[in-house]
Every structure is written in structure tokens, then in C-alpha cells.
Scaffold this motif. Sequence first.
Motif, PDB file in Angstrom:
ATOM      1  N   VAL A  76       0.818  -1.218   0.000  1.00 31.40           N
ATOM      2  CA  VAL A  76       0.000   0.000   0.000  1.00 31.40           C
ATOM      3  C   VAL A  76       0.848   1.263   0.000  1.00 31.40           C
ATOM      4  CG1 VAL A  76      -2.047  -1.044   1.012  1.00 31.40           C
ATOM      5  CG2 VAL A  76      -0.243  -0.194   2.511  1.00 31.40           C
ATOM      6  N   LYS A  77       2.153   1.132   0.185  1.00 28.25           N
ATOM      7  CA  LYS A  77       3.016   2.318   0.063  1.00 28.25           C
ATOM      8  C   LYS A  77       3.055   2.845  -1.363  1.00 28.25           C
ATOM      9  CE  LYS A  77       6.197   1.776   3.966  1.00 28.25           C
ATOM     10  NZ  LYS A  77       7.619   1.656   4.380  1.00 28.25           N
ATOM     11  N   ASP A  78       2.562   2.058  -2.305  1.00 29.14           N
ATOM     12  CA  ASP A  78       2.506   2.509  -3.696  1.00 29.14           C
ATOM     13  C   ASP A  78       1.277   3.366  -3.968  1.00 29.14           C
ATOM     14  OD1 ASP A  78       4.862   1.293  -4.608  1.00 29.14           O
ATOM     15  OD2 ASP A  78       3.843  -0.631  -4.918  1.00 29.14           O
ATOM     16  N   VAL A  79       0.597   3.800  -2.924  1.00 29.30           N
ATOM     17  CA  VAL A  79      -0.689   4.485  -3.092  1.00 29.30           C
ATOM     18  C   VAL A  79      -0.590   5.718  -3.972  1.00 29.30           C
ATOM     19  CG1 VAL A  79      -0.436   5.891  -1.009  1.00 29.30           C
ATOM     20  CG2 VAL A  79      -2.714   5.295  -1.832  1.00 29.30           C
ATOM     21  N   GLY A  80       0.521   6.404  -3.973  1.00 27.47           N
ATOM     22  CA  GLY A  80       0.668   7.589  -4.801  1.00 27.47           C
ATOM     23  C   GLY A  80       1.252   7.314  -6.175  1.00 27.47           C
ATOM     24  N   PHE A  81       1.360   6.038  -6.533  1.00 28.35           N
ATOM     25  CA  PHE A  81       2.004   5.669  -7.796  1.00 28.35           C
ATOM     26  C   PHE A  81       1.197   6.157  -8.998  1.00 28.35           C
ATOM     27  CE2 PHE A  81       2.708   2.720 -11.338  1.00 28.35           C
ATOM     28  CZ  PHE A  81       4.097   2.755 -11.434  1.00 28.35           C
ATOM     29  N   VAL A  82       1.913   6.724  -9.958  1.00 30.79           N
ATOM     30  CA  VAL A  82       1.314   7.125 -11.224  1.00 30.79           C
ATOM     31  C   VAL A  82       2.017   6.350 -12.329  1.00 30.79           C
ATOM     32  CG1 VAL A  82       0.856   9.013 -12.821  1.00 30.79           C
ATOM     33  CG2 VAL A  82       0.775   9.425 -10.346  1.00 30.79           C
ATOM     34  N   TRP A  83       1.242   5.582 -13.068  1.00 25.83           N
ATOM     35  CA  TRP A  83       1.806   4.782 -14.160  1.00 25.83           C
ATOM     36  C   TRP A  83       1.995   5.678 -15.373  1.00 25.83           C
ATOM     37  CZ3 TRP A  83      -1.180   0.217 -16.877  1.00 25.83           C
ATOM     38  CH2 TRP A  83      -0.382  -0.306 -17.902  1.00 25.83           C
ATOM     39  N   THR A  84       3.257   5.955 -15.673  1.00 17.38           N
ATOM     40  CA  THR A  84       3.612   6.739 -16.851  1.00 17.38           C
ATOM     41  C   THR A  84       4.459   5.874 -17.780  1.00 17.38           C
ATOM     42  OG1 THR A  84       5.596   7.590 -15.743  1.00 17.38           O
ATOM     43  CG2 THR A  84       3.574   8.911 -15.579  1.00 17.38           C
ATOM     44  N   LEU A  85       4.635   6.333 -18.995  1.00 16.14           N
ATOM     45  CA  LEU A  85       5.414   5.576 -19.966  1.00 16.14           C
ATOM     46  C   LEU A  85       6.864   5.476 -19.529  1.00 16.14           C
ATOM     47  CD1 LEU A  85       4.024   7.010 -23.327  1.00 16.14           C
ATOM     48  CD2 LEU A  85       3.469   4.797 -22.273  1.00 16.14           C
ATOM     49  N   HIS A  89      -1.974   6.553 -15.839  1.00 13.22           N
ATOM     50  CA  HIS A  89      -2.961   5.846 -15.021  1.00 13.22           C
ATOM     51  C   HIS A  89      -2.566   6.010 -13.556  1.00 13.22           C
ATOM     52  CE1 HIS A  89      -4.661   4.210 -18.650  1.00 13.22           C
ATOM     53  NE2 HIS A  89      -3.526   3.608 -18.979  1.00 13.22           N
ATOM     54  N   ASN A  90      -3.485   6.558 -12.789  1.00 15.61           N
ATOM     55  CA  ASN A  90      -3.191   7.022 -11.439  1.00 15.61           C
ATOM     56  C   ASN A  90      -3.822   6.119 -10.393  1.00 15.61           C
ATOM     57  OD1 ASN A  90      -2.594   8.601  -9.210  1.00 15.61           O
ATOM     58  ND2 ASN A  90      -3.090  10.521 -10.249  1.00 15.61           N
ATOM     59  N   LEU A  91      -3.092   5.816  -9.316  1.00 15.92           N
ATOM     60  CA  LEU A  91      -3.644   5.070  -8.187  1.00 15.92           C
ATOM     61  C   LEU A  91      -4.193   5.985  -7.103  1.00 15.92           C
ATOM     62  CD1 LEU A  91      -1.069   2.166  -7.615  1.00 15.92           C
ATOM     63  CD2 LEU A  91      -3.249   2.086  -8.815  1.00 15.92           C
ATOM     64  N   GLU A  92      -3.683   7.182  -7.020  1.00 16.07           N
ATOM     65  CA  GLU A  92      -4.089   8.082  -5.942  1.00 16.07           C
ATOM     66  C   GLU A  92      -5.557   8.475  -6.095  1.00 16.07           C
ATOM     67  OE1 GLU A  92      -2.212  11.877  -3.533  1.00 16.07           O
ATOM     68  OE2 GLU A  92      -1.656  11.529  -5.621  1.00 16.07           O
ATOM     69  N   GLY A  93      -6.282   8.450  -4.988  1.00 18.34           N
ATOM     70  CA  GLY A  93      -7.685   8.818  -4.996  1.00 18.34           C
ATOM     71  C   GLY A  93      -8.624   7.656  -5.191  1.00 18.34           C
ATOM     72  N   ALA A  94      -8.093   6.458  -5.484  1.00 16.02           N
ATOM     73  CA  ALA A  94      -8.949   5.290  -5.632  1.00 16.02           C
ATOM     74  C   ALA A  94      -9.437   4.826  -4.265  1.00 16.02           C
ATOM     75  CB  ALA A  94      -8.178   4.154  -6.304  1.00 16.02           C
ATOM     76  N   THR A  95     -10.605   4.211  -4.237  1.00 14.38           N
ATOM     77  CA  THR A  95     -11.055   3.586  -2.995  1.00 14.38           C
ATOM     78  C   THR A  95     -10.178   2.375  -2.712  1.00 14.38           C
ATOM     79  OG1 THR A  95     -12.606   2.081  -4.068  1.00 14.38           O
ATOM     80  CG2 THR A  95     -13.436   4.286  -3.499  1.00 14.38           C
ATOM     81  N   ALA A  96     -10.262   1.874  -1.495  1.00 15.78           N
ATOM     82  CA  ALA A  96      -9.439   0.715  -1.135  1.00 15.78           C
ATOM     83  C   ALA A  96      -9.752  -0.473  -2.034  1.00 15.78           C
ATOM     84  CB  ALA A  96      -9.662   0.354   0.330  1.00 15.78           C
ATOM     85  N   ALA A  97     -11.035  -0.685  -2.336  1.00 20.84           N
ATOM     86  CA  ALA A  97     -11.414  -1.793  -3.211  1.00 20.84           C
ATOM     87  C   ALA A  97     -10.830  -1.605  -4.602  1.00 20.84           C
ATOM     88  CB  ALA A  97     -12.929  -1.911  -3.280  1.00 20.84           C
ATOM     89  N   GLN A  98     -10.875  -0.385  -5.109  1.00 22.32           N
ATOM     90  CA  GLN A  98     -10.303  -0.106  -6.429  1.00 22.32           C
ATOM     91  C   GLN A  98      -8.789  -0.215  -6.394  1.00 22.32           C
ATOM     92  OE1 GLN A  98     -11.871   3.825  -7.001  1.00 22.32           O
ATOM     93  NE2 GLN A  98     -13.586   3.117  -8.279  1.00 22.32           N
ATOM     94  N   TYR A  99      -8.191   0.192  -5.304  1.00 22.59           N
ATOM     95  CA  TYR A  99      -6.726   0.248  -5.231  1.00 22.59           C
ATOM     96  C   TYR A  99      -6.094  -1.116  -5.460  1.00 22.59           C
ATOM     97  CZ  TYR A  99      -2.013   0.808  -3.439  1.00 22.59           C
ATOM     98  OH  TYR A  99      -0.642   0.798  -3.313  1.00 22.59           O
TER      99      TYR A  99
END
Length: 561
Positions: free
Chosen positions: A222-231, A259-269
Motif C-alpha cells: 500500500v506504500k505505492d498508493v501515490g504511484f502514477v503509471w507513466t510511460l 494511469h493514477n492510483l491516488e484517490g482510488a477507494t481501497a477496493a479499487q486500489y
Amino acid sequence: MVAVALLAWSLTASAAAPPRLVVVIVADQFRADYLTTFASHWRAGVQTLLRDGANFRRAQYPYAYTDTCAGHSTIATGTLPRTHGMIADSWWDHETNLLVDCTDDEAASIISYGSPLVVAAPVAGRGATPAGGRGAAPVGGAGNSPRNLLAQTLADELRQQRPGGRVVTLSLKERAAINLAGHSGDAVMWFDEAAGTFATSSAFASAPVPEVTQFIDASPYVKDVGFVWTLRDPSTTYRNRDAGVGERPSNPWSGLFPHNLEGATAAQYANLWRRTPAADVYLARMATALIDAYRLGQAENKTDFLGISFSTLDYVGHQFGPDSREVEDIAAHLDDVLGSLIAHLDDKVGRAKYVLAFTADHGVAPVPSPAKGFGRLTLDDVRERIEETLRNRYGPPDKDAHVARIYYPNVYLSPAIRQRLAADPLTVRAVQDAVTSLPGVARLLYTPELSDRSRDPLVRAAALGRAATRSGAFLIVQKRNWVLGPRGTADATTHGSPYDYDQHVPLILLGGGIRRGTYDAAAAPTDIAPTLAALAGVTLAKVEGRVLQEALLPDSQTTRR
């Protein structure tokens, strides 16, 4: 004959010191053509494999239906689904009238490495933590185990014939980690989708494994919560465009980068995280931590086993398709992951002291495109056509339906109908004619007529993948580039066909005793376990592959310092 050849080679190969570590890496859904299609992105691990390894360019699965459970079991045992029994990810159990996942075991319990994320709350920007403490006891309910695997794996044989070695397997999927390990293991780990945590089974451990606990406590995913998938690379270097036609990304993503992980609900994350390069990176970091914790490959007179299956490409491929920018970029990121893993093995073990196999469990079909003449057919249509035909011939069923279940490609019928069809070839043909009249269906094979000696290559391939007590009465074969699935599926595409885009996979060997080069001889993932067994000086109880002798150095040239 094959077993005798394997034994003879094993006796010869064992004259040289066996590897201290055997590594099997599976890239889930990595098609063989990706090696050349995405060649401009290779600068790390894949580049090393192609440059220094033995690359079998014609490797492909010989059976008709390719999926994760069947593929990993084939890789691990050197046998085919007809022998190891893992015909698909799931099958219908006639005794219980239930759909059974291949690793289901009601006698086993899940051992969790963390409580589930709090689903109701959004994931906080500073990083979320699981509610509660580490799961120190088994979780109630049906668990997972290797009980349905009917053959011994290479890891099983290493433990029995070369005692003292460790077995460590990791994946995001339980059916990958379990089947790579076999019937026992020191650390057999996967990501439990339902709980959103990593887990193992009481079949392998009675409590959380301390070495795994140490890593997860220090580095929760869950430390990857702020991860942003970029090229990974400049956008101009990608052959596939962004936002391709037919893509079906998970909510709340679109078809456009980033594609961004930040702001997703826990289920979405938990769901989204598995579909980013961060998941592969995390799994590789766990692997390197366990290499160090267990000192894999660093003890003399022992052979450890490490199996890693990277699942992210499969999750992304199902939703975006093989011609998407997302798949291309996941493959590029995986190149970095493999590079760091190989570098760690070189540093801690030494290239000459380990042997590594890289392959895939299956490929994937293109996203359906009516403009190109191929499309999508629902399994519901197939089921209804069969049910209609059987009712016209035999009348309505006494209860429920004549068709018990369809789990692609298997059509399961009620016991009464199976018995009647065995003596009624005209109705068998009527059912086949009805289904093959549907667009997208090439053939409907009646499984009692299958033979692995057939001159029909499709019939033979289907027979190699059939286990009588687990396969259906009929097997559906779609037309080339057609996709079959349930109505309302969230997937853009899938796999499981007898065509090259599903069967043709990489097979590359690297390390001590391996003669680097490119090989055009016929090969298959069934050859991996026999070849690695020969190098390790062990024999396999059952084997349907061959030793890839052309890629092995003779004793006089094999050095492992």
C-alpha cells in the motif's frame, strides 16, 4: 523412450557440479512475438536473456486450450494436462455440482499476511495501511492447495532427491505460485484478491513465514498508493497508439496515459495496483529479499528452487489487448524488473552457479474487430443452442437443464444426457451442427472421440489437454481471432485457443551449463522441467517433454565456480 533419454542425460550431466539454484520465471501472457515486436524497448533483462541465453524461437504449447493453471503445471512438471490433470483454471465437478478452481481445497485454510484494506474509505494520499494487525492465524473457509495436481513438479523432485534445498515461489495468482512449487515449499506466496493482501496456505505453512513477514512489514504494497503509471520510454518510441479501439480499462481509468492510483477507494486500489508496473516491481523486490533471507544458491551440495510468475501483463492484456500501448509499456517495465533480478542473482549467486528458464503460460488473442472480419461470441449463445437442440431431440429435462455448465472451452452435460449421447451419434452430430452454425465457432469436438494419435492436429491437441474426469463432453474451438466469453465480460480479449498467438511463447535458458544461441528446433514448455532436472542431476517420475540437449554445454565446457 523419453524417460530413458532423460535418465541417460541426467547421469552424464550430473558429472558436473549441479546448479546451486534453479530459477523459473514465467511472464503471464507474454507472447513470443513480443520479443521482436517490442525489441526497441529491450535494454535490461530481456536484452540479457536474448544476448546471453539459449533462445528457442519455435517453442509452443502442443495442447489446444492454454491458460494460467494448465501452463504453470506444464512448465513445473514437464507433463501435459492429460497427465497432470490441471486442464483449466476451473472445471465443473459432477459429484458436487460446483465449479471448482484448480487449486481449491476445502480442507486448507488461507494464512494471511495482513488484514483487508478498509473498503469504505478512500485511500489516503499519504499512504494507507491495512486495518488491524498481521494475520497470525489461518482464515476460515475454503483455501488453496496442490491437491488437484496429479504429477510431481521439478521442485518436488529436487526436495526429495537433493534434500536440504529451499523452495520459494511467488506470484500475484495462487494457481501460479502453487503449481510452480508443487506439493511442498518453504515460502509459497500469492496475492489474495478477495482480501487484498498477500497470503499462503496451511498446505505449506502453519503460520506466516517469518522471512516473508519481515519483508511485508517493512514494505507493505500500500506504500505505492501515490504511484502514477507513466510511460517508461519516450512516447515516440511506441509502436502502439494510446486509447486503442475496444479497450476496457478498469474504473476509474480511461484508455489514456497516465494511469493514477491516488484517490482510488481501497477496493479499487488493490484491483488497479495489480495492473501497474508497481506490482511486478514489488514481486521482484520480495523475490530478492527472500533470495537474501534464505541465502538461495549460496550453499554447496544443495540445489534451491525459485519460481516467480509475473501476472501484471496478463491483467493488463485482458483489458487492453496485445496491440495496446499499455501492454507494450508493461513489457518495457518488465524488462527493467528482469534486469534487476538477473543482476541480483549474478551478484549473490554467480551466473555459473544458477540456471534460469524464462517462458510464458500462454499468449493472447487480438481484441475483436468486426472491421477486420473477426468478433466476439458469447458462451451463453453456445449454451442456449446446445440446450435447444437437446430439448428438441430428448424433450425437457427432468430438472434444471441438459447443459450443466460451460466453462470455456468445456461443455458439461447432465449425467443422464452424457449417458444417452454415448449411444446416440446422430444427436452428437446434431449438437455439433447446431453450434458450428454460430458465427465464430470453428468446431465442436465430442471428447469421447478424441485421440492423441489422431492425424487431425486439432483433435490431437485437444486430446493432449483432456483429463477424462475433469473435461466436458464437448470442447468448443473458436475460429481464428475470435474471442469467446460470457455476456457482459469486463475483458477486451482473452486466450485459450489452438492458434499461434496463444500457443507460441518464449523459451529462453540462461546460466551455468547453457550454450547461448538461437535455436530453431521444435520445443515446448514441457521441455523446461526435464532440461533443468538433467542439469540438477535429478529424474522426473513422469515426463512428456525432452531434454534440450542442443543448448547444454558438454561436461568439459561446463564450469561452475
